[in-house]
Design a protein around this motif. Sequence first.
Motif, PDB file in Angstrom:
ATOM      1  N   TYR A   1       2.833  17.679   6.495  1.00  0.00           N
ATOM      2  CA  TYR A   1       2.487  17.370   6.857  1.00  0.00           C
ATOM      3  C   TYR A   1       2.770  15.572   5.965  1.00  0.00           C
ATOM      4  O   TYR A   1       1.923  14.385   6.464  1.00  0.00           O
ATOM      5  N   LEU A   2       2.795  15.623   4.699  1.00  0.00           N
ATOM      6  CA  LEU A   2       3.547  14.127   4.405  1.00  0.00           C
ATOM      7  C   LEU A   2       4.593  13.859   5.310  1.00  0.00           C
ATOM      8  O   LEU A   2       4.409  12.436   4.881  1.00  0.00           O
ATOM      9  N   SER A   3       5.527  14.281   5.874  1.00  0.00           N
ATOM     10  CA  SER A   3       6.107  13.617   6.395  1.00  0.00           C
ATOM     11  C   SER A   3       5.761  12.908   7.939  1.00  0.00           C
ATOM     12  O   SER A   3       6.239  12.032   8.609  1.00  0.00           O
ATOM     13  N   SER A   4       4.485  13.298   8.240  1.00  0.00           N
ATOM     14  CA  SER A   4       3.720  12.763   9.320  1.00  0.00           C
ATOM     15  C   SER A   4       2.508  11.688   9.412  1.00  0.00           C
ATOM     16  O   SER A   4       2.439  11.651  10.088  1.00  0.00           O
ATOM     17  N   ILE A   5       2.532  11.441   7.787  1.00  0.00           N
ATOM     18  CA  ILE A   5       1.236  10.365   7.533  1.00  0.00           C
ATOM     19  C   ILE A   5       2.135   8.971   8.045  1.00  0.00           C
ATOM     20  O   ILE A   5       3.204   8.518   7.289  1.00  0.00           O
ATOM     21  N   ARG A   6       0.997   7.999   8.784  1.00  0.00           N
ATOM     22  CA  ARG A   6       1.800   6.854   8.856  1.00  0.00           C
ATOM     23  C   ARG A   6       0.366   5.400   8.261  1.00  0.00           C
ATOM     24  O   ARG A   6      -0.812   6.091   8.431  1.00  0.00           O
ATOM     25  N   ILE A   7       0.342   5.182   7.332  1.00  0.00           N
ATOM     26  CA  ILE A   7      -0.088   4.088   6.679  1.00  0.00           C
ATOM     27  C   ILE A   7       0.055   2.906   7.747  1.00  0.00           C
ATOM     28  O   ILE A   7       0.540   2.409   7.419  1.00  0.00           O
ATOM     29  N   GLU A   8      -1.968   2.084   7.417  1.00  0.00           N
ATOM     30  CA  GLU A   8      -1.254   1.092   8.570  1.00  0.00           C
ATOM     31  C   GLU A   8      -1.545   0.170   7.271  1.00  0.00           C
ATOM     32  O   GLU A   8      -2.682   0.433   6.150  1.00  0.00           O
ATOM     33  N   ILE A   9      -0.743  -1.097   7.603  1.00  0.00           N
ATOM     34  CA  ILE A   9      -0.823  -1.776   6.643  1.00  0.00           C
ATOM     35  C   ILE A   9      -1.776  -3.259   6.694  1.00  0.00           C
ATOM     36  O   ILE A   9      -1.816  -3.563   7.431  1.00  0.00           O
ATOM     37  N   THR A  10      -2.703  -3.068   5.103  1.00  0.00           N
ATOM     38  CA  THR A  10      -3.622  -4.448   5.442  1.00  0.00           C
ATOM     39  C   THR A  10      -3.493  -5.124   4.575  1.00  0.00           C
ATOM     40  O   THR A  10      -3.404  -4.308   3.692  1.00  0.00           O
ATOM     41  N   PRO A  11      -4.387  -5.605   4.714  1.00  0.00           N
ATOM     42  CA  PRO A  11      -4.311  -6.831   3.509  1.00  0.00           C
ATOM     43  C   PRO A  11      -4.975  -6.714   2.440  1.00  0.00           C
ATOM     44  O   PRO A  11      -5.135  -6.968   1.615  1.00  0.00           O
ATOM     45  N   GLU A  12      -6.332  -5.173   3.010  1.00  0.00           N
ATOM     46  CA  GLU A  12      -7.019  -4.670   1.147  1.00  0.00           C
ATOM     47  C   GLU A  12      -5.851  -3.614   0.506  1.00  0.00           C
ATOM     48  O   GLU A  12      -6.280  -3.293  -0.210  1.00  0.00           O
ATOM     49  N   LEU A  13      -4.855  -3.378   1.525  1.00  0.00           N
ATOM     50  CA  LEU A  13      -3.770  -2.151   0.888  1.00  0.00           C
ATOM     51  C   LEU A  13      -2.964  -2.891   0.038  1.00  0.00           C
ATOM     52  O   LEU A  13      -2.293  -2.879  -1.050  1.00  0.00           O
TER      53      LEU A  13
ATOM     54  N   ASP B   1      -3.179  -5.561  -1.037  1.00  0.00           N
ATOM     55  CA  ASP B   1      -4.035  -6.626  -2.775  1.00  0.00           C
ATOM     56  C   ASP B   1      -3.973  -5.066  -3.574  1.00  0.00           C
ATOM     57  O   ASP B   1      -3.962  -5.562  -5.078  1.00  0.00           O
ATOM     58  N   LYS B   2      -4.320  -3.751  -3.342  1.00  0.00           N
ATOM     59  CA  LYS B   2      -4.676  -2.943  -4.090  1.00  0.00           C
ATOM     60  C   LYS B   2      -3.122  -2.459  -4.517  1.00  0.00           C
ATOM     61  O   LYS B   2      -2.515  -2.398  -5.963  1.00  0.00           O
ATOM     62  N   TYR B   3      -1.871  -2.689  -3.729  1.00  0.00           N
ATOM     63  CA  TYR B   3      -0.768  -3.059  -4.630  1.00  0.00           C
ATOM     64  C   TYR B   3      -0.344  -3.477  -5.763  1.00  0.00           C
ATOM     65  O   TYR B   3      -0.166  -2.796  -6.562  1.00  0.00           O
TER      66      TYR B   3
ATOM     67  N   GLU C   1       0.725  -4.740 -10.905  1.00  0.00           N
ATOM     68  CA  GLU C   1       0.080  -5.418 -12.199  1.00  0.00           C
ATOM     69  C   GLU C   1      -0.317  -4.858 -13.303  1.00  0.00           C
ATOM     70  O   GLU C   1      -0.082  -5.384 -15.007  1.00  0.00           O
ATOM     71  N   GLU C   2      -0.576  -4.014 -13.086  1.00  0.00           N
ATOM     72  CA  GLU C   2      -0.983  -3.198 -14.297  1.00  0.00           C
ATOM     73  C   GLU C   2       0.102  -2.414 -15.062  1.00  0.00           C
ATOM     74  O   GLU C   2      -0.028  -1.926 -16.265  1.00  0.00           O
TER      75      GLU C   2
END
Length: 107
Positions: free
Chosen positions: A58-70, A72-74, A79-80
């Motif tokens: 399952y982890l190898s098939s996960i695709r994450i859409e890069i969004t401005p919110e993502l 920012d969170k990164y 920074e933390e």
Amino acid sequence: MEVLGVKKKKSSNKRTVHISVRAPENVVKTINLLVDLGLFKDKSDFINYALQETLRKYLSSIRIEITPELIDKYFELLEEASPQLPEEEILKVLEDARNEKRRISRK
């Protein structure tokens, strides 16, 4: 060890945590059969193997859409984990880098 044509990695000495799992009786009987056949050391060994294989699938098939919110969170998390230098220090590092580049280009 090879399990049904799949090479099984030896278990590592990583820290483990106890969990409880409820499973249908026929599934447990089948696991016990595989243990009795020597394919797994015990039920826990089988469950660890099954969990790792499932996670790998399952982890190898996960695709994450890069969004401005993502993004920012990164940067918030980054920074933390690694606080930024004060602005004056950043400007000094940049100025030093520019001066070094000029010094090298004059040679």
